[in-house]
Design a protein around this motif. Structure first.
Motif, mmCIF file in Angstrom:
data_model
loop_
_atom_site.group_PDB
_atom_site.id
_atom_site.type_symbol
_atom_site.label_atom_id
_atom_site.label_comp_id
_atom_site.label_asym_id
_atom_site.label_seq_id
_atom_site.Cartn_x
_atom_site.Cartn_y
_atom_site.Cartn_z
ATOM 1 N N UNK A 75 -71.110 -26.727 -28.391
ATOM 2 C CA UNK A 75 -72.646 -27.271 -28.418
ATOM 3 C C UNK A 75 -72.859 -27.674 -27.134
ATOM 4 N N UNK A 76 -74.133 -27.290 -26.763
ATOM 5 C CA UNK A 76 -74.757 -28.334 -25.573
ATOM 6 C C UNK A 76 -75.224 -29.465 -26.169
ATOM 7 N N UNK A 77 -74.895 -30.513 -25.028
ATOM 8 C CA UNK A 77 -75.232 -31.854 -25.454
ATOM 9 C C UNK A 77 -76.903 -31.885 -25.622
ATOM 10 N N UNK A 97 -73.641 -31.576 -16.205
ATOM 11 C CA UNK A 97 -73.676 -32.562 -15.354
ATOM 12 C C UNK A 97 -75.104 -33.601 -15.097
ATOM 13 N N UNK A 98 -76.156 -33.149 -16.059
ATOM 14 C CA UNK A 98 -77.229 -34.061 -16.137
ATOM 15 C C UNK A 98 -77.118 -35.163 -16.524
ATOM 16 N N UNK A 99 -77.821 -36.307 -16.203
ATOM 17 C CA UNK A 99 -77.922 -37.716 -16.843
ATOM 18 C C UNK A 99 -78.253 -37.563 -18.267
ATOM 19 N N UNK A 100 -77.619 -38.511 -18.936
ATOM 20 C CA UNK A 100 -77.794 -38.219 -20.439
ATOM 21 C C UNK A 100 -79.250 -38.886 -20.610
#
Length: 118
Positions: A75-77, A97-100
């Motif tokens: 699953x994608x975050x 790699x994107x910020x949460x």
């Protein structure tokens, strides 16, 4: 872990925090115990929910790329705010790699929904 730290804020906003993973229940339980997670973690090993929400990495090209194979059928975050009627009021999906997403952003959405309801 960030949700766990802000769990009282989510509860005060009238929200129920749930985690969903494509891992088996035992793996979710072990991870929750290790990380001190107290909110429910749901297992979607059949990938029905992640597929229905459009967040399953099921592109066969990922399975052919050694650098990306670890994401295949994972699953994608993602974060969703779903109201009591089952309507998605907010959705955010991040690339690996994107910020949460900040909990403050989700809490703001919850506050806005509550204000619109009043």
């Amino acid at each position: 872990m960030a949700f766990q730290l802000d769990l009282p804020k989510f509860e005060a906003a009238g929200a129920q925090v749930l985690g969903v993973s494509v891992d088996v229940n035992d793996a979710n339980k072990a991870w929750a115990e290790k990380m001190g997670i107290t909110y429910p973690l749901l297992s979607d090993v059949r990938r029905q929910m992640t597929r229905a929400y459009g967040i399953l990495n099921d592109d066969p090209k990922l399975a052919q790329d050694p650098a990306a194979i670890g994401r295949y059928l994972r699953a994608q975050r993602s974060w969703f705010v779903i109201d009591k009627n089952g309507i998605i009021r907010y959705a955010q999906t991040n690339e690996p790699r994107e910020p949460l997403l900040s909990n403050d952003q989700i809490l703001k959405v919850l506050s806005e929904l509550k204000s619109n309801k009043d």
